[in-house]
Each structure stands twice: as C-alpha cells, then as structure tokens.
Design a protein around this motif. Sequence first.
Motif: not given
Length: 580
Positions: A125-133
């Motif tokens: 579960m992510g989304g804010c810029d660096k959480t996805t990569p």
Amino acid sequence: MAVERRKKVEDLRSARWFAPDDLRSFGHRSRLMQLGYSEADFMGKPVIGILNTWSELNACHSHFPERVEAVKRGVLAAGGFPVELPTLSVDESFTKPTSMLYRNMLAMEAEETIRSHPLDGVVLMGGCDKTTPGLVMGGLTAGVPMIYLPAGPMLRGNYAGKALGSGSDAWKYWDERRAGNVSDEQWQGLQGGIARSAGVCMTMGTASTMTAIVDAMGLTLPGASSIPAVDSGHQRMATDCGRRIVDMVWEDLTPDRVATSAAFRNAAIVAMATGCSTNAVVHLIAMARRAGVDLTLDDLDALGRDTPLLANVRPSGKDYLMEDFYFAGGLRALMLQIGERLDLTCMTVNGRTLGDNLEGAVVYNDDVIRPLSNPVYHEGSLAVLRGNLCPDGAVIKPAACDPKYYRHQGPALVFDSYPEMKKAIDDENLDVTPDHVLVLRNAGPLGGPGMPEWGMLPIPKALIKQGYRDMLRISDARMSGTSYGACVLHVAPESYVGGPLALLRNGDIVRLDLDNRRLDMLVAEDEIARRKTEWTPPPPRFERGWGWMYSKHVTQADKGCDFDFLERGFGAAAGEPDIY
C-alpha cells in the motif's frame, strides 16, 4: 475465473512456520492464539501481508486505515488470512532533507519484512512519491506474489472559482506573491483550497507518475492508479486486491513473471505519454536494476523521442487534473491510444495479459486524453542530455518549459548551497539577466544529501518583478514532479564527487542544445583539466548511522540511486530463512 492451483497447502511458505509438529511451530501457533485467533483462522490458508505506509504525517495516505480493512475483507472472502504490517511512510511533505534519502530504507524494510515473516503473498500500500518505488523495489527482490495498491489522487483543488493543482499552482502563485500580486487573504485561501482530501497530488507529479508506471507494468489491478482516493471505487478496488492476492498465491504468480523487460518498456512508454515526472527516470532505472532488467538513460531518451504526450494533465498539459483524467477514461484509455506501441502479451497480476485488460477501455474526453493525431506535445515528456557538464547524463522535461530555451546560451550564475541560492534569489539588487543560467550544485545523491527537490530554482525576485517566469536552471538535484520550467536536473556525476558541475564558475558560458541533446560549458578542455587539479572534496555529510551507510553505497542518478549491494548481480540473495 477459476484459479489454476500450482501450489498445495503444504507448499505455502506459511506452512513452514505453522504446520510442523515441533517446538518452534508450537510457538508460532500459540502466539497467534495469543492474538485471539483459532487454528481454523490461519492453518492451511495463504497468509497475506498488507504492508501499509500510513502515518499521521502522511496526508496522502490518511485513508489507508480504512483501505486496510477493505483489503482484509477481500482476503477473508477469498479464503486467506490477512495480517497488517507497518512500514516506513517516507511522506513527501515533512521528511527532511528529502524523502529520497529514505527510499532505499523503505525498500530494505519491505524486502526484509516479507522475507522474515510467514507471508505467502503481499499487498503493498503506497502512493506518495517514494513509497511506490521503495515498496516495489523491496517486493521485486523478496519474490513472493505481490500486488500494488495505489493511494489514488486527491480531489482537484479549488479557490475563488478556479481549479487548483497541488504543487504546480503552489509554485505559480508563490511567484505571483513574490511579485506582489497575491494578498495575504488570497494566499490563505489558496493554502486551504489546494489540497482538499486524502490522496496524492492530483497533478501528473511523481506520485501519479509512479503509480501509473506500476499500473502499466501490470503490478496493479488494471487502471487502479487512476481512481481518486476518496471515490467509492477505490474502496472496491482495495477489496479486489485482497481477493486477487489469495488467488495469486495459489497460482504462484510471482513478480518475476510480471516485471519483465517488456513490461518495463511498456511502463516507460506510458510514462512518456502521460507527461511524467522527471523523477520517473531515477525510480524506473532503480526498479529495473532490482528486476535484473537492463534499462538505461539512453533507452529512456530513445523512447522519449518517439512517444507523443497524450495526457493533457498539468504540469506538462495545460488544462486538466487527475480527476478529469479518471473520468476521461483513465490509464486504460490512454494505453488503448498507444496500444500499437506496447507489448500487449505481457502478463499482469490479474492473470490476464495487458491486451486483455485493455478490452472495453473507452476515451470519454479526447481533449484530456488526446489521440495520436492530436498530441499535447509531439515527443514524450523527458529528454536526456550529454555533454562536458554531464558526461553521465542529465534530464530535462521539454514539454513543461518555454520552447525558447530549447536552444539557449548564457553566463552561469553559480550557487554552492541552497541557503546561498535562496538568499541571493530574494535580493532585488542581484546582478542577473533573463539570459543568465542559474546553477545549483552540491545537491545530488551525496551532496544534498539525498538529492532533494531543489532543481526548480526560484526565478530571481528582480526578474519576477519585471514579469519573467522562466529561465534556464541547472542542478544535480531533482525537482518535484509537479514542477515546471526550463530545468536541467540529475546532472551526473554530481558536483559533490568532483563531477564537471563542480568546476563551473560564475560567468562561464553554458549552452543547451535540446535537439542534439547537449549540455556544455564553453570552457577550453585544458582549463577544465586545470580546475580539476585544484578541486578539493567537500567535508562528509555524515559520520555515523543511516546517512553514513547511505553515503558509502548509494549510486549516482544515472544508475537509479539504489545501494550497490542491493542491485541484482551484486551477489546471491540470502534466500529463505531457516525455520528451526
């Protein structure tokens, strides 16, 4: 769709923790019973980890506690056993000096959390810029079935009857405030209206760029990246993620079957067509290297030359925001427009090919999602430069800057630190012209530290008051994906390690030639060599802790800023932990 079971109950990773009749497994079972579960709740079922990057300082993820419950509902409905595990949040707004300093920490935490616990599959579960990569990098190397749940964009901003785009309009109106054109009352109204709900920036910034990339790679449910965070469809998508990950475990649909070389190429093409953030370059390369895929700056530049920009979404587009993009058909509709350029045979996490997932996609507004015959911009969003200022590459976003800067030559005005730059920029008596080239150095992966988003240098106040709103700027920093302007970024090697940017001096003529992908200082080679002999390294940024470890192992921007010891090929992975 019936699930083709490749695994039996005894093949589950979790069975190694819970099934044996030995002392260690007795302890594992008893501790779950201590939490209030019966053996019937978890024995013989896929254990699904829900890695949650929620925190009370991450406004983009403020809806995640509710989404966790939706994921659990889906896991339980599909016959799995869900467990939530917290991971580092790396929020973009509050983490200083930059969340990028901690992307690799999240990647390490995700990988080790998955590997060390009895998890058969994971929802990330992510989304804010660096959480996805960060999450995807960790998930790729952990290797268990994974599905990515994107946070989704927030609702469009609003003030005084105007739609506001987070980030982009903050930069725009800040310039107007510095020029004396925005009152205190208006500034307060903008502050309260620019971010109105849970979710990531609703411009095509880094957050929406990265979730679109992961969507195009096939690591999300089809089109999941476009759904607004507070739309009820987002809740249903979360529940579907829970259902699907259980089936993925039985099918043994591991990320290496999805994150292939072709999938990365698809993702890069889609990124270019969306008007992606420049940060996509660093993260795409880092994720690819984790997957063992050879993706380079030159590959991305070649795709950028050949891929038109179709998403008319700010900041590269002029008129619309992510909510408009969703209602215009979303990412599936955009991919349908460029389907002939994609490998539609790629497998995705729903067990179907990308081509299958695009069936039924429709463009409902062809001004938001343009056809190939009427692009926003004839090439893609990004271009990679080379030259004696950036022998290992630099990045620019042509679609988001004034075309008059595509070929530009002017004297350098060089700053060695952000505080030095900020003080000078606000000096109304600064000796600067529109032809000057603003340069910020010592802001790269090591020099920043962490490569902060300082690359959209403010226009000097003296020029702002004359009506200027763009000029050529160069740095080894990054810039926010919501930024815009004639900004050359990610200069490699960075100045902190003695890259050519460290040798540039005030008044040196700098030339940008976008057509030929060149960035040079017009200084004789023997003079550059002489300056190199005089250069002395700056003092270390860290002497202990995470920062020290980071500084010893982070790679340069052209290699993705990952840690050298985490890349595929550095050495054999630890593999599965022994259960004894």
